[in-house]
Design an enzyme around this catalytic site. Structure first.
Site, PDB file in Angstrom:
ATOM      1  N   TRP A  34       0.792  -1.231   0.000  1.00 55.34           N
ATOM      2  CA  TRP A  34       0.000   0.000   0.000  1.00 55.34           C
ATOM      3  C   TRP A  34       0.820   1.275   0.000  1.00 55.34           C
ATOM      4  CZ3 TRP A  34       1.864   1.800   4.522  1.00 55.34           C
ATOM      5  CH2 TRP A  34       2.059   0.904   5.573  1.00 55.34           C
ATOM      6  N   ASN A  35       2.137   1.177   0.178  1.00 53.59           N
ATOM      7  CA  ASN A  35       2.834   2.439   0.456  1.00 53.59           C
ATOM      8  C   ASN A  35       3.079   3.321  -0.762  1.00 53.59           C
ATOM      9  OD1 ASN A  35       4.627   0.407  -0.253  1.00 53.59           O
ATOM     10  ND2 ASN A  35       6.326   1.391   0.775  1.00 53.59           N
ATOM     11  N   LYS A  56      -3.401  -7.391  -8.363  1.00 55.22           N
ATOM     12  CA  LYS A  56      -4.155  -7.213  -7.116  1.00 55.22           C
ATOM     13  C   LYS A  56      -3.466  -6.143  -6.282  1.00 55.22           C
ATOM     14  CE  LYS A  56      -4.334  -8.654  -2.595  1.00 55.22           C
ATOM     15  NZ  LYS A  56      -4.833  -7.379  -2.192  1.00 55.22           N
ATOM     16  N   GLY A  67       5.784  -6.698  -0.772  1.00 53.69           N
ATOM     17  CA  GLY A  67       5.086  -6.710   0.511  1.00 53.69           C
ATOM     18  C   GLY A  67       6.029  -7.151   1.612  1.00 53.69           C
ATOM     19  N   GLY A  68       5.453  -7.565   2.719  1.00 50.75           N
ATOM     20  CA  GLY A  68       6.254  -7.970   3.871  1.00 50.75           C
ATOM     21  C   GLY A  68       6.913  -9.336   3.643  1.00 50.75           C
ATOM     22  N   GLU A 113       9.847  -8.500  -3.701  1.00 53.25           N
ATOM     23  CA  GLU A 113      10.431  -7.263  -3.163  1.00 53.25           C
ATOM     24  C   GLU A 113       9.898  -7.105  -1.753  1.00 53.25           C
ATOM     25  OE1 GLU A 113      12.719  -5.609  -4.424  1.00 53.25           O
ATOM     26  OE2 GLU A 113      12.681  -6.084  -6.555  1.00 53.25           O
ATOM     27  N   LEU A 114      10.759  -7.365  -0.775  1.00 51.68           N
ATOM     28  CA  LEU A 114      10.253  -7.486   0.601  1.00 51.68           C
ATOM     29  C   LEU A 114      10.786  -6.368   1.500  1.00 51.68           C
ATOM     30  CD1 LEU A 114      10.656 -11.365   0.691  1.00 51.68           C
ATOM     31  CD2 LEU A 114       8.718 -10.022  -0.113  1.00 51.68           C
ATOM     32  N   CYS A 128      10.069   0.609   2.187  1.00 48.83           N
ATOM     33  CA  CYS A 128      10.876  -0.594   2.387  1.00 48.83           C
ATOM     34  C   CYS A 128      12.340  -0.212   2.590  1.00 48.83           C
ATOM     35  CB  CYS A 128      10.720  -1.508   1.184  1.00 48.83           C
ATOM     36  SG  CYS A 128      10.966  -0.667  -0.377  1.00 48.83           S
ATOM     37  N   GLU A 173      11.483  -4.951  11.210  1.00 49.22           N
ATOM     38  CA  GLU A 173      11.009  -3.825  10.398  1.00 49.22           C
ATOM     39  C   GLU A 173       9.796  -3.188  11.074  1.00 49.22           C
ATOM     40  OE1 GLU A 173       8.971  -4.583   6.674  1.00 49.22           O
ATOM     41  OE2 GLU A 173      10.157  -3.016   5.714  1.00 49.22           O
TER      42      GLU A 173
HETATM   43  P1  NDP Z   1       1.727  -7.335   2.983  1.00 48.52           P
HETATM   44  O1  NDP Z   1       2.760  -8.399   2.825  1.00 48.52           O
HETATM   45  O2  NDP Z   1       0.805  -7.410   4.128  1.00 48.52           O
HETATM   46  O3  NDP Z   1       0.790  -7.265   1.684  1.00 48.52           O
HETATM   47  C1  NDP Z   1       1.282  -7.100   0.380  1.00 48.52           C
HETATM   48  C2  NDP Z   1       0.250  -7.596  -0.605  1.00 48.52           C
HETATM   49  O4  NDP Z   1       0.107  -9.012  -0.458  1.00 48.52           O
HETATM   50  C3  NDP Z   1      -1.141  -7.003  -0.381  1.00 48.52           C
HETATM   51  O5  NDP Z   1      -1.770  -6.806  -1.630  1.00 48.52           O
HETATM   52  C4  NDP Z   1      -1.804  -8.106   0.414  1.00 48.52           C
HETATM   53  O6  NDP Z   1      -3.210  -8.103   0.382  1.00 48.52           O
HETATM   54  C5  NDP Z   1      -1.253  -9.322  -0.274  1.00 48.52           C
HETATM   55  N1  NDP Z   1      -1.414 -10.534   0.533  1.00 48.52           N
HETATM   56  C6  NDP Z   1      -1.563 -10.647   1.877  1.00 48.52           C
HETATM   57  N2  NDP Z   1      -1.697 -11.938   2.232  1.00 48.52           N
HETATM   58  C7  NDP Z   1      -1.633 -12.668   1.093  1.00 48.52           C
HETATM   59  C8  NDP Z   1      -1.726 -14.055   0.798  1.00 48.52           C
HETATM   60  N3  NDP Z   1      -1.912 -14.955   1.751  1.00 48.52           N
HETATM   61  N4  NDP Z   1      -1.622 -14.451  -0.490  1.00 48.52           N
HETATM   62  C9  NDP Z   1      -1.428 -13.549  -1.466  1.00 48.52           C
HETATM   63  N5  NDP Z   1      -1.366 -12.213  -1.258  1.00 48.52           N
HETATM   64  C10 NDP Z   1      -1.451 -11.780   0.007  1.00 48.52           C
HETATM   65  O7  NDP Z   1       2.524  -5.969   2.945  1.00 48.52           O
HETATM   66  P2  NDP Z   1       1.949  -4.511   3.217  1.00 48.52           P
HETATM   67  O8  NDP Z   1       0.889  -4.209   2.218  1.00 48.52           O
HETATM   68  O9  NDP Z   1       1.662  -4.361   4.660  1.00 48.52           O
HETATM   69  O10 NDP Z   1       3.218  -3.598   2.828  1.00 48.52           O
HETATM   70  C11 NDP Z   1       4.265  -3.341   3.691  1.00 48.52           C
HETATM   71  C12 NDP Z   1       5.448  -4.240   3.384  1.00 48.52           C
HETATM   72  O11 NDP Z   1       5.833  -4.112   2.027  1.00 48.52           O
HETATM   73  C13 NDP Z   1       6.664  -3.863   4.202  1.00 48.52           C
HETATM   74  O12 NDP Z   1       7.265  -5.012   4.727  1.00 48.52           O
HETATM   75  C14 NDP Z   1       7.588  -3.236   3.171  1.00 48.52           C
HETATM   76  O13 NDP Z   1       8.939  -3.318   3.494  1.00 48.52           O
HETATM   77  C15 NDP Z   1       7.255  -3.989   1.938  1.00 48.52           C
HETATM   78  N6  NDP Z   1       7.635  -3.222   0.748  1.00 48.52           N
HETATM   79  C16 NDP Z   1       8.715  -3.643   0.002  1.00 48.52           C
HETATM   80  C17 NDP Z   1       9.153  -2.896  -1.084  1.00 48.52           C
HETATM   81  C18 NDP Z   1      10.290  -3.360  -1.938  1.00 48.52           C
HETATM   82  O14 NDP Z   1      10.352  -2.935  -3.093  1.00 48.52           O
HETATM   83  N7  NDP Z   1      11.213  -4.184  -1.447  1.00 48.52           N
HETATM   84  C19 NDP Z   1       8.512  -1.626  -1.442  1.00 48.52           C
HETATM   85  C20 NDP Z   1       7.385  -1.302  -0.612  1.00 48.52           C
HETATM   86  C21 NDP Z   1       6.984  -2.072   0.450  1.00 48.52           C
HETATM   87  P3  NDP Z   1      -4.097  -7.171   1.372  1.00 48.52           P
HETATM   88  O15 NDP Z   1      -4.716  -6.230   0.431  1.00 48.52           O
HETATM   89  O16 NDP Z   1      -5.090  -8.060   2.032  1.00 48.52           O
HETATM   90  O17 NDP Z   1      -3.181  -6.520   2.336  1.00 48.52           O
END
Ligand code: NDP
Length: 491
Positions: A150-151, A174, A227-228, A249-250, A283, A384
């Site tokens: 979401w960021n 998604k 994501g995370g 990308e975590l 991130c 984090e």
């Molecule tokens: P999340 O891991 O919670 O979610 C990321 C995405 O994955 C969302 O769309 C989420 O859906 C989806 N998701 C959640 N659970 C599942 C599942 N079981 N199966 C498939 N998809 C799923 O991360 P956040 O959105 O909270 O974002 C923050 C994180 O992202 C931080 O850790 C940050 O460091 C990382 N990040 C990394 C970057 C990079 O380039 N390395 C850049 C930006 C952020 P839902 O809509 O339900 O949340």
């Protein structure tokens, strides 16, 4: 409140569930739009549409025509940058100045990868077998699932969509449940640019209900995820069952390292920007400041002085410097980490709780927070936080700085502040991170690869490296000798 629809097969459709959920404005903490609650039947329809487009109209286009569409999309995004950035700022609470900057920059990814689309070339191999002609083709993978955080909603999607489409794939995207609204406006621009129906599909909703069926769908050939790391690990496991490639990308716990020979004013700004820009919700946040002991006391004083000037408030006000946290769960998580840091003995030198200033309205604001006396083993130094919370750790020499900086499961980025070229080269070689910035921080470009070492991820986004993530190599053998060899022996 506007009730949005999802983009599937070139049509704007209601979710199969018949359900919508509210998305909240983080500044007012009030709902402002309704997001379709997608589920497996929507995912199935979207993947079928993407697969059909991949095997049909999209495949028939020349690479040059694909590139032209991407460049046209770039122009449309540029003309809509203001509107898109206002939507993003309203939906995720990030500063309008930051989102405007991102939206003005996003077209460059579509220009760059649009330009690259017809420069994807195979090779002719001077093969060691007489009478055989051997060459390679670089081919797309098929349907790509893009799952984003979401960021920086549109930027993170762009990092996937631009190379994936340039390489000839189709996409089901998604977005995060917390920041889906800009995706709908973005989807309209794909239509306007003239992309064939089904090339880009958008299914909104929750991770388990949309992300999982998307990841495990047999017709999805690749998953590109931001994501995370816990979610990333889960996605990696699901992808492994289908033997699918992933780009992950975590998260990170990046070190911003300041030596005693640094230009201190610049370093102070770099550390502030590393952790308080975007309210720490990036991130690449430089959440650990490692400060050389000879300048430790002076640096901390200067840092506090600058950080205290940060103006909090409405993210849509161009003068605001620190906005709200995007989601209520994230707000609670940040406050939990602040409490844990205090319990573990870190000394809170600034902030350390919710921001209750009048300019913060009803939003989820956390005071920019600085901890000193942080020990490398404390949770605040290892996990984090994804918020405006900085841990300061002193070090004595280069070896100790490297030991502390690399002592993390993550490896996304690092910053080094020094005037010594020797030190800059030494540190950039030995830091275990996908990006090292020297005398700068938080710089990204469509031309330069971005991604993580260790638990920060797999694969690279942006630059020439990114397009390879969306291609597979085929080796083609043609007999030109015309004499059938012994069928019982490998040729
Ligand atoms: P999340 O891991 O919670 O979610 C990321 C995405 O994955 C969302 O769309 C989420 O859906 C989806 N998701 C959640 N659970 C599942 C599942 N079981 N199966 C498939 N998809 C799923 O991360 P956040 O959105 O909270 O974002 C923050 C994180 O992202 C931080 O850790 C940050 O460091 C990382 N990040 C990394 C970057 C990079 O380039 N390395 C850049 C930006 C952020 P839902 O809509 O339900 O949340």
């Amino acid at each position: 409140m506007k009730k949005h629809q999802m983009l599937i097969g070139g049509k704007w459709v209601d979710p199969a569930s018949g359900d919508w959920f509210e998305t909240l404005n983080p500044f007012t903490a009030k709902p402002w739009a309704l997001v379709p609650r997608g589920s497996k039947p929507d995912v199935d329809r979207a993947v079928e549409a993407a697969d059909c487009a991949y095997r049909g109209e999209w495949r028939k286009l020349t690479a040059t025509a694909r590139g032209a569409l991407l460049r046209k999309l770039g122009d449309l995004i540029a003309s809509e940058a203001q509107r898109l950035s206002e939507i993003e700022s309203t939906d995720n609470g990030k500063l309008i100045a930051e989102m405007r900057g991102q939206l003005n920059y996003i077209p460059q990814w579509f220009y760059y990868f649009g330009g690259l689309a017809d420069k994807i070339e195979g090779r002719v191999i001077p093969i060691d077998k007489p009478g055989v002609f051997n060459f390679t083709r670089e081919e797309p993978l098929g349907v790509v699932a893009a799952i984003t955080a979401w960021n920086s909603p549109l930027l993170l999607a762009t990092w996937k969509l631009a190379p994936a489409l340039a390489a000839g794939n189709t996409v089901v995207w998604k977005p995060s449940e917390y920041s889906s609204i800009s995706a709908f406006a973005f989807g309209e621009l794909f239509e306007k640019a003239g992309f064939p129906p089904g090339v880009v599909n958008i299914v909104t909703g929750f991770g388990p209900e949309v992300g999982e069926p998307l990841t495990t769908h047999p017709k999805v050939a690749k998953i590109a995820f931001t994501g995370g790391d816990k979610t990333g690990e889960h996605i990696y496991q699901m992808a492994a069952k289908g033997i699918k490639p992933v780009t992950l990308e975590l998260g990170g716990k990046s070190a911003n390292i300041v030596f005693d020979d640094a230009e201190l004013d610049d370093a102070v700004k770099g550390v502030v920007s590393g952790i308080f820009a975007a309210t720490g919700q990036t991130c690449i946040a430089g959440s650990r400041a490692l400060i050389h002991r000879p300048i430790y006391a002076e640096f901390v004083e200067r840092l506090l002085a600058l950080a205290k000037t940060a103006r909090m408030g409405d993210p849509l006000d161009p003068g605001t410097q620190v906005g709200p946290v995007t989601t209520q769960p994230q707000y609670n998580k940040i406050l939990d980490y602040i409490r844990i840091a205090k319990e573990e003995g870190a000394v809170c030198r600034m902030g350390g709780g919710p921001a209750k200033r009048p300019e913060c309205g009803a939003g989820w604001f956390v005071e920019p927070t600085i901890f000193t006396d942080v020990k490398p083993e404390m949770r605040i130094a290892n996990e984090e936080v994804f918020g405006p919370v900085l841990s300061i750790i002193p070090f004595d020499d280069e070896e100790e700085a490297l030991r502390i900086a690399n002592n993390t499961v993550y490896g996304l980025a690092a910053g080094v502040w020094t005037k010594s070229i020797r030190r800059a080269l030494l540190m950039s070689e030995r830091l275990e991170a996908g990006t090292v910035w020297v005398n700068t921080y938080r710089a990204v470009s469509y031309m330069s690869p971005f991604g993580g070492y260790k638990r920060s991820g797999i694969g690279r986004e942006s630059g020439l490296d990114a397009i390879r993530e969306y291609l597979q190599t085929k080796s083609v053998w043609i007999d030109i000798a015309g004499n059938a060899p012994n069928p019982f022996v490998m040729r």
